[in-house]
Design a protein around this motif. Structure first.
Motif, PDB file in Angstrom:
ATOM      1  N   LEU A  63       0.855  -1.179   0.000  1.00 50.46           N
ATOM      2  CA  LEU A  63       0.000   0.000   0.000  1.00 50.46           C
ATOM      3  C   LEU A  63       0.899   1.240   0.000  1.00 50.46           C
ATOM      4  O   LEU A  63       1.455   1.630   1.029  1.00 50.46           O
ATOM      5  N   LEU A  64       1.043   1.848  -1.183  1.00 48.91           N
ATOM      6  CA  LEU A  64       1.882   3.030  -1.363  1.00 48.91           C
ATOM      7  C   LEU A  64       1.114   4.052  -2.203  1.00 48.91           C
ATOM      8  O   LEU A  64       0.450   3.675  -3.176  1.00 48.91           O
ATOM      9  N   ARG A  65       1.211   5.305  -1.818  1.00 46.34           N
ATOM     10  CA  ARG A  65       0.534   6.380  -2.546  1.00 46.34           C
ATOM     11  C   ARG A  65      -0.982   6.141  -2.614  1.00 46.34           C
ATOM     12  O   ARG A  65      -1.647   6.518  -3.574  1.00 46.34           O
ATOM     13  N   TYR A 113      16.545  12.310  -5.192  1.00 46.85           N
ATOM     14  CA  TYR A 113      15.170  12.153  -5.676  1.00 46.85           C
ATOM     15  C   TYR A 113      14.913  10.733  -6.187  1.00 46.85           C
ATOM     16  O   TYR A 113      14.020  10.029  -5.703  1.00 46.85           O
ATOM     17  N   SER A 114      15.688  10.293  -7.172  1.00 44.50           N
ATOM     18  CA  SER A 114      15.454   8.976  -7.789  1.00 44.50           C
ATOM     19  C   SER A 114      15.707   7.842  -6.813  1.00 44.50           C
ATOM     20  O   SER A 114      14.962   6.859  -6.767  1.00 44.50           O
ATOM     21  N   ASP A 115      16.795   7.965  -6.034  1.00 41.97           N
ATOM     22  CA  ASP A 115      17.143   6.883  -5.114  1.00 41.97           C
ATOM     23  C   ASP A 115      16.121   6.740  -3.993  1.00 41.97           C
ATOM     24  O   ASP A 115      15.774   5.621  -3.600  1.00 41.97           O
ATOM     25  N   VAL A 116      15.620   7.846  -3.461  1.00 41.26           N
ATOM     26  CA  VAL A 116      14.610   7.751  -2.404  1.00 41.26           C
ATOM     27  C   VAL A 116      13.361   7.044  -2.920  1.00 41.26           C
ATOM     28  O   VAL A 116      12.759   6.222  -2.221  1.00 41.26           O
ATOM     29  N   VAL A 117      12.978   7.312  -4.162  1.00 40.53           N
ATOM     30  CA  VAL A 117      11.807   6.640  -4.739  1.00 40.53           C
ATOM     31  C   VAL A 117      12.014   5.127  -4.755  1.00 40.53           C
ATOM     32  O   VAL A 117      11.182   4.352  -4.268  1.00 40.53           O
ATOM     33  N   LYS A 118      13.153   4.693  -5.306  1.00 44.11           N
ATOM     34  CA  LYS A 118      13.327   3.241  -5.447  1.00 44.11           C
ATOM     35  C   LYS A 118      13.564   2.554  -4.102  1.00 44.11           C
ATOM     36  O   LYS A 118      13.072   1.437  -3.878  1.00 44.11           O
ATOM     37  N   TYR A 119      14.272   3.213  -3.166  1.00 39.31           N
ATOM     38  CA  TYR A 119      14.511   2.563  -1.877  1.00 39.31           C
ATOM     39  C   TYR A 119      13.272   2.607  -0.984  1.00 39.31           C
ATOM     40  O   TYR A 119      13.135   1.771  -0.087  1.00 39.31           O
ATOM     41  N   THR A 120      12.359   3.547  -1.223  1.00 35.96           N
ATOM     42  CA  THR A 120      11.072   3.535  -0.514  1.00 35.96           C
ATOM     43  C   THR A 120      10.264   2.300  -0.905  1.00 35.96           C
ATOM     44  O   THR A 120       9.733   1.587  -0.044  1.00 35.96           O
ATOM     45  N   ILE A 121      10.188   2.027  -2.195  1.00 36.95           N
ATOM     46  CA  ILE A 121       9.471   0.834  -2.666  1.00 36.95           C
ATOM     47  C   ILE A 121      10.175  -0.423  -2.164  1.00 36.95           C
ATOM     48  O   ILE A 121       9.541  -1.369  -1.675  1.00 36.95           O
ATOM     49  N   ALA A 177      28.122  11.100   5.506  1.00 34.85           N
ATOM     50  CA  ALA A 177      27.982  12.301   4.683  1.00 34.85           C
ATOM     51  C   ALA A 177      26.854  12.184   3.656  1.00 34.85           C
ATOM     52  O   ALA A 177      26.375  13.191   3.145  1.00 34.85           O
ATOM     53  N   ILE A 178      26.431  10.958   3.353  1.00 34.51           N
ATOM     54  CA  ILE A 178      25.367  10.736   2.368  1.00 34.51           C
ATOM     55  C   ILE A 178      24.136  10.295   3.143  1.00 34.51           C
ATOM     56  O   ILE A 178      24.086   9.177   3.657  1.00 34.51           O
ATOM     57  N   GLN A 179      23.113  11.191   3.226  1.00 39.85           N
ATOM     58  CA  GLN A 179      22.072  11.017   4.239  1.00 39.85           C
ATOM     59  C   GLN A 179      20.675  10.754   3.710  1.00 39.85           C
ATOM     60  O   GLN A 179      19.797  10.390   4.487  1.00 39.85           O
ATOM     61  N   GLY A 180      20.413  10.922   2.427  1.00 37.01           N
ATOM     62  CA  GLY A 180      19.073  10.652   1.907  1.00 37.01           C
ATOM     63  C   GLY A 180      18.037  11.637   2.416  1.00 37.01           C
ATOM     64  O   GLY A 180      17.047  11.260   3.033  1.00 37.01           O
ATOM     65  N   ILE A 181      18.235  12.923   2.147  1.00 33.39           N
ATOM     66  CA  ILE A 181      17.348  13.984   2.638  1.00 33.39           C
ATOM     67  C   ILE A 181      16.359  14.377   1.537  1.00 33.39           C
ATOM     68  O   ILE A 181      16.765  14.721   0.427  1.00 33.39           O
ATOM     69  N   ARG A 182      15.041  14.336   1.858  1.00 36.18           N
ATOM     70  CA  ARG A 182      13.994  14.732   0.916  1.00 36.18           C
ATOM     71  C   ARG A 182      12.877  15.448   1.671  1.00 36.18           C
ATOM     72  O   ARG A 182      12.741  15.307   2.889  1.00 36.18           O
ATOM     73  N   PRO A 183      12.045  16.218   0.952  1.00 34.28           N
ATOM     74  CA  PRO A 183      10.987  16.984   1.628  1.00 34.28           C
ATOM     75  C   PRO A 183       9.856  16.107   2.164  1.00 34.28           C
ATOM     76  O   PRO A 183       9.577  15.034   1.638  1.00 34.28           O
ATOM     77  N   PHE A 184       9.202  16.605   3.215  1.00 30.61           N
ATOM     78  CA  PHE A 184       8.027  15.923   3.746  1.00 30.61           C
ATOM     79  C   PHE A 184       6.853  15.992   2.767  1.00 30.61           C
ATOM     80  O   PHE A 184       6.062  15.057   2.681  1.00 30.61           O
ATOM     81  N   GLU A 185       6.736  17.115   2.056  1.00 33.59           N
ATOM     82  CA  GLU A 185       5.553  17.358   1.221  1.00 33.59           C
ATOM     83  C   GLU A 185       5.961  17.841  -0.175  1.00 33.59           C
ATOM     84  O   GLU A 185       7.113  18.203  -0.411  1.00 33.59           O
ATOM     85  N   ASN A 186       4.964  17.833  -1.082  1.00 31.05           N
ATOM     86  CA  ASN A 186       5.040  18.528  -2.375  1.00 31.05           C
ATOM     87  C   ASN A 186       6.150  18.048  -3.303  1.00 31.05           C
ATOM     88  O   ASN A 186       6.807  18.836  -3.978  1.00 31.05           O
ATOM     89  N   TYR A 188       7.170  14.165  -5.645  1.00 27.94           N
ATOM     90  CA  TYR A 188       6.899  12.745  -5.866  1.00 27.94           C
ATOM     91  C   TYR A 188       7.729  11.885  -4.909  1.00 27.94           C
ATOM     92  O   TYR A 188       7.312  10.793  -4.518  1.00 27.94           O
ATOM     93  N   SER A 189       8.906  12.384  -4.512  1.00 27.37           N
ATOM     94  CA  SER A 189       9.778  11.637  -3.601  1.00 27.37           C
ATOM     95  C   SER A 189       9.499  11.934  -2.137  1.00 27.37           C
ATOM     96  O   SER A 189      10.207  11.448  -1.258  1.00 27.37           O
ATOM     97  N   SER A 190       8.472  12.735  -1.841  1.00 23.22           N
ATOM     98  CA  SER A 190       8.212  13.139  -0.458  1.00 23.22           C
ATOM     99  C   SER A 190       7.592  12.009   0.350  1.00 23.22           C
ATOM    100  O   SER A 190       6.970  11.086  -0.191  1.00 23.22           O
ATOM    101  N   LEU A 191       7.736  12.105   1.647  1.00 23.69           N
ATOM    102  CA  LEU A 191       7.183  11.096   2.540  1.00 23.69           C
ATOM    103  C   LEU A 191       5.653  11.079   2.462  1.00 23.69           C
ATOM    104  O   LEU A 191       5.021  10.010   2.452  1.00 23.69           O
ATOM    105  N   ARG A 192       5.043  12.256   2.385  1.00 26.14           N
ATOM    106  CA  ARG A 192       3.584  12.325   2.329  1.00 26.14           C
ATOM    107  C   ARG A 192       3.042  11.723   1.037  1.00 26.14           C
ATOM    108  O   ARG A 192       1.964  11.111   1.038  1.00 26.14           O
ATOM    109  N   ASN A 193       3.785  11.852  -0.068  1.00 27.92           N
ATOM    110  CA  ASN A 193       3.327  11.258  -1.322  1.00 27.92           C
ATOM    111  C   ASN A 193       3.225   9.740  -1.217  1.00 27.92           C
ATOM    112  O   ASN A 193       2.259   9.129  -1.668  1.00 27.92           O
ATOM    113  N   TRP A 194       4.233   9.117  -0.597  1.00 24.30           N
ATOM    114  CA  TRP A 194       4.263   7.651  -0.532  1.00 24.30           C
ATOM    115  C   TRP A 194       3.407   7.096   0.594  1.00 24.30           C
ATOM    116  O   TRP A 194       2.890   5.976   0.499  1.00 24.30           O
ATOM    117  N   PHE A 195       3.248   7.870   1.675  1.00 21.15           N
ATOM    118  CA  PHE A 195       2.493   7.380   2.834  1.00 21.15           C
ATOM    119  C   PHE A 195       1.447   8.418   3.256  1.00 21.15           C
ATOM    120  O   PHE A 195       1.497   8.962   4.361  1.00 21.15           O
TER     121      PHE A 195
END
Length: 520
Positions: A63-65, A113-121, A177-186, A188-195
């Motif tokens: 259950l995503l998006r 952006y791209s990596d957060v999308v694929k690692y979220t799935i 140093a590589i932390q995977g930082i993305r926005p909460f909102e607004n 496609y890679s945001s946390l709110r978009n996926w959940f």
């Protein structure tokens, strides 16, 4: 018998799934656990290719998006078969191959952006596979870097995965140093978009510097039952604030790490290296292997500028086939700020080192691919200095020969969580010249197993790097017995995975002591 699941972005236990040192760790640590009689499953993304030789084990509805995504769990063959180890990959069309080693993406406009999308799935599919029991009853889930840390978000906030709280989760920091930082909102890679339906605590997830963003590295640190770095000195470094370029420390997460340390769940454990069943490489094949690599690449290359550079490099290598230089310095690394910051920002220092080498009929062989600006810099230096051999392609044969045939291995890393290259070089009796930082502090001793440089300011560091190189050449030329002793000391050093995994069992896995190794 204990049951483990390793979750990571790379796994060199299977074919074509390695970019850096993470892949080595995910290959070697499960083998040590297997030797203790415990069972390990390893799961990584399929990157649109790794599932093709596998066997489909499960269809996973996620259950995503606010819609149902369908991912697939495949069991795939290992490079080498070991008892008690199984390898899996997760396939979904959006878990795409990246442009860095077919794994990671390099998003210049929107980092991660791209990596957060694929690692979220990927992480959600792993959580579902755990829930469905496809890995059996698990005692330990060992997560590696931010790519796997979303599992801890799901464990804490996703109602369907609350059973994950019954499993002990360990989080390994390979590179803070590589932390995977993305926005909460607004986005496609945001946390709110996926959940969109999940209630979560923004305060516990947010990046300390960018409050509108969540930080996946921080999630791992905050939510895991135990956290560890890949060397003791790197642990001490990251609990201090960064002061770049002189010092790279916690990169904004130092307070989270100090809190984890205060809670008694933060450890620094040195990575190991393999000393048994090591590939035997024929000596004095370095320049033959370089020439062969250049020739093969030249046949395939369609870009004229790249072809011209291949031909230029070949012209410099051909004379070395007949007359070997008297001294070979070498490096193998990704071309990034971490590895070669000093070269990029002080190119005159690299030229001074090459001038020193020229005085003793020496060459510097550097193999690496990576950031475009670093590649351009090194190509420019190659055209300026005849004794700089820049191999801008990947070649296992050349890498193996570098570790076998070089006289000095050079690691001028700005920071280094652990480093594996220095261990591989030392295994062959090759002294290393390193920046005295992170895991390099724990593995190389100045004028004992190699040479080290440091300084209070950036200018001091650069000056001392050049002077330490001069010192190493002085030992090689004028202190033959001391040089031989340094080589012997380096060769005798042992950074074994057995010792490291003993500490994992004692400190991280919390089984009430070390489980003895029953096979070697």
């Amino acid at each position: 018998m204990n049951k483990f699941l390793f979750v990571a972005s790379e796994n060199d236990g299977i074919e074509n799934c390695k970019v850096g040192g993470v892949g080595d760790v995910i290959r070697d640590v499960p083998r040590q656990i297997s030797d203790r009689g415990d069972k390990v499953d390893v799961v990584v993304p399929a990157y649109s290719r790794l599932h093709k030789e596998g066997v489909l084990k499960a269809k996973l509805n996620l259950l995503l998006r606010d819609v149902t995504y369908v991912a697939y769990l495949y069991e795939v063959p290992a490079k080498e078969q070991y008892d008690n180890i199984r390898h899996f990959v997760i396939h979904h069309p959006e878990i795409e191959a990246g442009n860095i080693g077919g794994i990671y993406h390099n998003d210049l406009e929107e980092p991660f952006y791209s990596d957060v999308v694929k690692y979220t799935i990927f992480c959600t599919a792993v959580a579902e596979a755990i829930k469905q029991g496809h890995f059996g009853k698990l005692d330990i889930v060992h997560l590696h870097d931010w790519h796997a840390s979303l599992l801890l978000f799901l464990r804490n906030y996703f109602p369907g995965y609350s059973d994950l709280r019954n499993i002990r989760f360990i989080y390994c920091i390979h590179n803070l140093a590589i932390q995977g930082i993305r926005p909460f909102e607004n986005s496609y890679s945001s946390l709110r978009n996926w959940f969109p339906f999940v209630n979560y605590d923004t305060e516990s997830l947010k990046d300390p510097r960018y409050h509108e963003c969540y930080n996946l590295m921080a999630m791992g640190i905050r939510f895991a039952d135990a956290v560890h770095t890949v060397s003791p000195s790197y642990k001490e470094d990251v609990m201090q604030p960064s002061l770049p370029p002189e010092f790279i420390g916690g990169e904004g997460l130092e307070n989270d790490l100090k809190q984890a340390d205060k809670e008694g769940r933060f450890y620094g454990i040195l990575n190991g290296s393999e000393y048994q069943n090591v590939k035997v490489v024929k000596k004095n094949q370095l320049f033959q292997n370089i020439a062969g690599t250049l020739f093969r690449q030249l046949q395939r290359e369609t870009d004229k500028a790249k072809s011209d550079f291949l031909a230029h490099t070949g012209d410099k290598v051909i004379p070395l086939l007949k007359k070997k230089p008297k001294f070979i310095c070498a490096s193998v690394a990704r071309l990034t700020e971490q590895k070669f910051y000093f070269f990029k920002h002080s190119p005159e220092a690299l030229l001074q080192i090459l001038d020193q080498l020229a005085e003793v009929d020496g060459v510097y062989v550097l193999l690496g691919t990576g950031a475009t600006d670093y590649e351009e810099l090194l190509r420019t230096v190659s055209y300026k200095r005849n004794n700089f051999i820049f191999i801008n392609y990947q070649s296992e044969d050349v890498v193996d020969s570098i570790y076998r045939d070089s006289d000095l291995y050079f690691m001028p890393s700005l920071f280094e969580p652990c480093g594996i290259s220095q261990m591989l070089a030392m295994r062959n009796g090759q002294p290393c010249l390193v920046h005295h930082t992170g895991g390099l502090k724990d593995t190389v001793q100045h004028v004992h197993t190699g040479f080290a440089f440091d300084g209070k300011t950036y200018d001091e560091k650069v000056y001392n790097m050049v002077e330490s190189f001069r010192e190493a050449l002085h030992f090689f030329q004028n202190k033959k017995s001391s040089w031989k002793q340094i080589q012997d000391n380096a060769r005798k050093m042992r950074f074994t995975w057995k010792k490291s995994v003993d500490e994992y069992y004692k400190l991280l896995y919390d089984f009430g002591g070390v489980k003895p190794q029953i096979a070697y």
